[in-house]
Scaffold this active site. Structure first.
Site, PDB file in Angstrom:
ATOM      1  N   TYR A 139       0.877  -1.263   0.085  1.00 36.72           N
ATOM      2  CA  TYR A 139       0.004  -0.025  -0.125  1.00 36.72           C
ATOM      3  C   TYR A 139       0.888   1.348   0.050  1.00 36.72           C
ATOM      4  O   TYR A 139       1.920   1.386   1.022  1.00 36.72           O
ATOM      5  CB  TYR A 139      -0.933  -0.046   1.319  1.00 36.72           C
ATOM      6  CG  TYR A 139      -2.482  -0.091   0.947  1.00 36.72           C
ATOM      7  CD1 TYR A 139      -3.038   0.650  -0.009  1.00 36.72           C
ATOM      8  CD2 TYR A 139      -2.973  -1.236   1.219  1.00 36.72           C
ATOM      9  CE1 TYR A 139      -4.172   0.523  -0.440  1.00 36.72           C
ATOM     10  CE2 TYR A 139      -4.359  -1.450   0.737  1.00 36.72           C
ATOM     11  CZ  TYR A 139      -5.030  -0.680  -0.078  1.00 36.72           C
ATOM     12  OH  TYR A 139      -6.172  -0.820  -0.357  1.00 36.72           O
ATOM     13  N   GLU A 162      -0.634   4.969  -0.455  1.00 33.63           N
ATOM     14  CA  GLU A 162      -1.387   5.998  -0.897  1.00 33.63           C
ATOM     15  C   GLU A 162      -0.402   7.091  -0.579  1.00 33.63           C
ATOM     16  O   GLU A 162       0.290   7.163   0.402  1.00 33.63           O
ATOM     17  CB  GLU A 162      -2.653   6.097   0.146  1.00 33.63           C
ATOM     18  CG  GLU A 162      -3.620   4.953  -0.389  1.00 33.63           C
ATOM     19  CD  GLU A 162      -4.741   4.956   0.636  1.00 33.63           C
ATOM     20  OE1 GLU A 162      -4.856   5.523   1.610  1.00 33.63           O
ATOM     21  OE2 GLU A 162      -5.587   3.888   0.247  1.00 33.63           O
ATOM     22  N   ASP A 199      -5.936  13.892 -25.613  1.00 32.50           N
ATOM     23  CA  ASP A 199      -5.864  12.483 -24.954  1.00 32.50           C
ATOM     24  C   ASP A 199      -5.155  11.690 -26.210  1.00 32.50           C
ATOM     25  O   ASP A 199      -5.647  11.498 -27.303  1.00 32.50           O
ATOM     26  CB  ASP A 199      -7.220  11.992 -24.670  1.00 32.50           C
ATOM     27  CG  ASP A 199      -7.386  10.649 -24.531  1.00 32.50           C
ATOM     28  OD1 ASP A 199      -6.289   9.755 -24.459  1.00 32.50           O
ATOM     29  OD2 ASP A 199      -8.480   9.863 -24.336  1.00 32.50           O
ATOM     30  N   THR A 224      -3.253   6.071 -22.058  1.00 30.61           N
ATOM     31  CA  THR A 224      -3.050   4.737 -21.445  1.00 30.61           C
ATOM     32  C   THR A 224      -1.588   4.431 -21.742  1.00 30.61           C
ATOM     33  O   THR A 224      -0.864   5.069 -22.479  1.00 30.61           O
ATOM     34  CB  THR A 224      -4.071   3.680 -22.246  1.00 30.61           C
ATOM     35  OG1 THR A 224      -3.716   3.812 -23.575  1.00 30.61           O
ATOM     36  CG2 THR A 224      -5.501   3.999 -22.082  1.00 30.61           C
ATOM     37  N   LYS A 278      -1.356   0.805 -25.261  1.00 33.30           N
ATOM     38  CA  LYS A 278      -1.634   0.796 -26.568  1.00 33.30           C
ATOM     39  C   LYS A 278      -0.307   0.669 -27.390  1.00 33.30           C
ATOM     40  O   LYS A 278       0.498   0.078 -27.280  1.00 33.30           O
ATOM     41  CB  LYS A 278      -2.699   1.855 -26.839  1.00 33.30           C
ATOM     42  CG  LYS A 278      -3.630   1.767 -26.233  1.00 33.30           C
ATOM     43  CD  LYS A 278      -5.021   2.434 -26.790  1.00 33.30           C
ATOM     44  CE  LYS A 278      -6.113   2.245 -26.005  1.00 33.30           C
ATOM     45  NZ  LYS A 278      -6.531   3.126 -24.882  1.00 33.30           N
ATOM     46  N   ARG A 306      -1.086  -2.294 -18.695  1.00 33.07           N
ATOM     47  CA  ARG A 306      -2.472  -1.751 -18.989  1.00 33.07           C
ATOM     48  C   ARG A 306      -2.421  -0.460 -17.745  1.00 33.07           C
ATOM     49  O   ARG A 306      -2.242  -0.846 -16.551  1.00 33.07           O
ATOM     50  CB  ARG A 306      -3.288  -2.879 -18.423  1.00 33.07           C
ATOM     51  CG  ARG A 306      -4.922  -2.437 -18.788  1.00 33.07           C
ATOM     52  CD  ARG A 306      -5.429  -3.719 -19.039  1.00 33.07           C
ATOM     53  NE  ARG A 306      -5.242  -4.435 -20.382  1.00 33.07           N
ATOM     54  CZ  ARG A 306      -5.634  -3.779 -21.589  1.00 33.07           C
ATOM     55  NH1 ARG A 306      -6.795  -3.137 -21.660  1.00 33.07           N
ATOM     56  NH2 ARG A 306      -5.325  -4.586 -22.729  1.00 33.07           N
TER      57      ARG A 306
HETATM   58  N1  DSN Z   1     -11.096   0.757 -26.058  1.00 28.91           N
HETATM   59  C1  DSN Z   1     -10.077   1.538 -26.697  1.00 28.91           C
HETATM   60  C2  DSN Z   1     -10.064   1.055 -27.913  1.00 28.91           C
HETATM   61  O1  DSN Z   1     -10.148  -0.084 -28.457  1.00 28.91           O
HETATM   62  O2  DSN Z   1      -9.678   2.047 -28.763  1.00 28.91           O
HETATM   63  C3  DSN Z   1     -10.048   2.976 -26.246  1.00 28.91           C
HETATM   64  O3  DSN Z   1      -9.846   3.074 -25.096  1.00 28.91           O
END
Ligand code: DSN
Length: 414
Positions: free
Chosen positions: A51, A53, A197, A223, A226, A232
């Site tokens: 933990y 925080e 974003d 994110t 990707k 993730r």
């Molecule tokens: N769900 C994602 C995608 O497949 O593009 C976006 O967050």
């Protein structure tokens, strides 16, 4: 995974099956990628037990020296990659990163201007059933019907008329370069906060292959899994003046304990971003996406916006007499995994859209090049052209299997 096999053979078996599925299928889902063994080791480490925080050197628990070290590494490496003034690596997802930004500088009921989901935007940019659509008064911009490119004139016109509190750039299904400077200029002109974003393209931005929004945006979110190719999770960058507020919204505002094993894995993935191997892989991702798009175009397929400058593209299937969902299902039979997708100005519904989305991150991470990318596009065409004969897809599955064997994901081998 000996201990897991011994204690829980059902979960162990599901993981083996997933390894096998990933190893022997072609993954064209534009938002997916393959994490390295090093990232997976960090993610599977003892840091999951801790933990922590708060933030590094300011925690609510004792025993945080080691997790402090990895969080500082993650932040300093991310700063080196993106050059942002302030970085928060604690959000569990891209959606939470966006939520933290919204909550740090807007109030419920404020007006926000984001890209229409049906034109390539994202759920968190104002979709009615998402927290963003439920909390804010949303207006949308979109793409031009004739070119499929973002309509920057419309964006400015709407911004001048509606005076939004925040303008959001970014997309999950847009294949052209996004002009972040133009967004920044419009935001300045109307006195709006500008959030970029870059979840989909952050790997390309990290490798210098897509212009960075950092000089123009108040906030940049992403994110980490990707094109960025990490575990993730989410990431927030912002100007110094917003740092304190956004950190407070992440914790204690919307999250409790950060996932320290994920933050360790983020630090590892940021180290990877600084290597030549990574930069070459991002370059190859664009080349592979372009090779697939061109091959499909030469076979009579309509690519939304006419092509791709990034890792993905949308195929408009309306001239092929088949919709997105049956195409997705047929291709899965051939071992080719992608997703159906709404296309701009679609006359069908989001659930039963007219298009498919094709992305190149995963095939590029496992080493495929343009020649193989063209072969995959040819298989897609063969499957679609033989839509009334599923045995064609089943036969192609054998070729897909052979191709995957030639380009193994080493750390998934049983
Ligand atoms: N769900 C994602 C995608 O497949 O593009 C976006 O967050």
């Amino acid at each position: 995974m000996k201990k897991l096999k011994e204690f829980d053979s059902e979960v162990w078996q599901a993981i083996q099956d997933e390894n096998e599925r990933q190893q022997f299928t072609i993954d064209l889902i534009a938002s997916e990628n393959i994490t390295s063994a090093a990232i997976q080791e960090a993610q599977g480490s003892s840091m999951t037990n801790k933990y922590a925080e708060g933030y590094a050197d300011r925690r609510w628990y004792a025993g945080c020296k080691n997790v402090d070290d990895v969080e500082k590494l993650a932040v300093s490496r991310a700063k080196e990659i993106f050059g942002a003034e302030h970085i928060n690596v604690q959000t569990h997802s891209g959606s939470q990163a966006n939520m933290a930004v919204y909550f740090s500088c807007t109030k419920p009921g404020d007006k926000i201007l984001g890209m229409d989901l049906s034109h390539g935007g994202h759920l968190t940019h104002g979709f009615g059933k998402n927290f963003s659509g439920l909390t804010y008064d949303v207006v949308h911009y979109g793409v031009k019907e004739d070119t499929g490119h973002i309509d920057y004139d419309q964006l400015r016109e709407i911004a001048l008329r509606e005076k939004p509190k925040m303008i959001i750039a970014g997309a999950s299904a847009y294949s052209q370069i996004i002009d972040f400077k133009k967004f920044g200029d419009v935001a300045k002109e109307v006195g709006a906060i500008f959030l970029a974003d870059i979840a989909h393209i952050s790997g390309l931005v990290a490798a210098g292959l897509h212009p960075s929004p950092v000089p123009y945006a108040d906030f940049v979110t992403s994110t980490t899994h990707k094109t960025l190719r990490g575990p993730r999770g989410g990431l927030i960058m912002c100007k110094k003046e917003y740092a304190k507020k956004v950190d407070q919204v992440v914790f204690p505002g919307i999250q409790g304990g950060p996932l320290m094993h994920i933050i360790a894995a983020k630090a590892v993935s940021f180290k990877e971003c600084l290597t030549d191997e990574y930069k070459n892989c991002q370059k190859q991702t664009i080349l592979n996406a372009q090779a697939m798009a061109k091959e499909l175009q030469s076979r009579g397929y309509v690519i939304v916006s006419g092509g791709t400058e990034n890792h993905l593209f949308l195929v408009d299937l309306r001239n092929k007499g088949i919709a997105g969902r049956p195409t997705e299902r047929l291709l899965e039979k051939a071992g080719i995994i992608l997703n159906r997708n709404i296309i701009p100005f679609d006359d069908r519904s989001t659930m039963e859209p007219s298009g498919i989305r094709i992305g190149a991150p995963t095939i590029s991470s496992r080493g495929l090049k343009e020649e193989e990318a063209r072969q995959i596009a040819a298989w897609i065409d063969t499957v679609i052209s033989s839509k009334d004969d599923e045995s064609v897809a089943e036969n192609i599955k054998k070729d897909v299997h052979e191709l995957c064997k030639k380009f193994p994901i080493p750390h998934l081998e049983n």
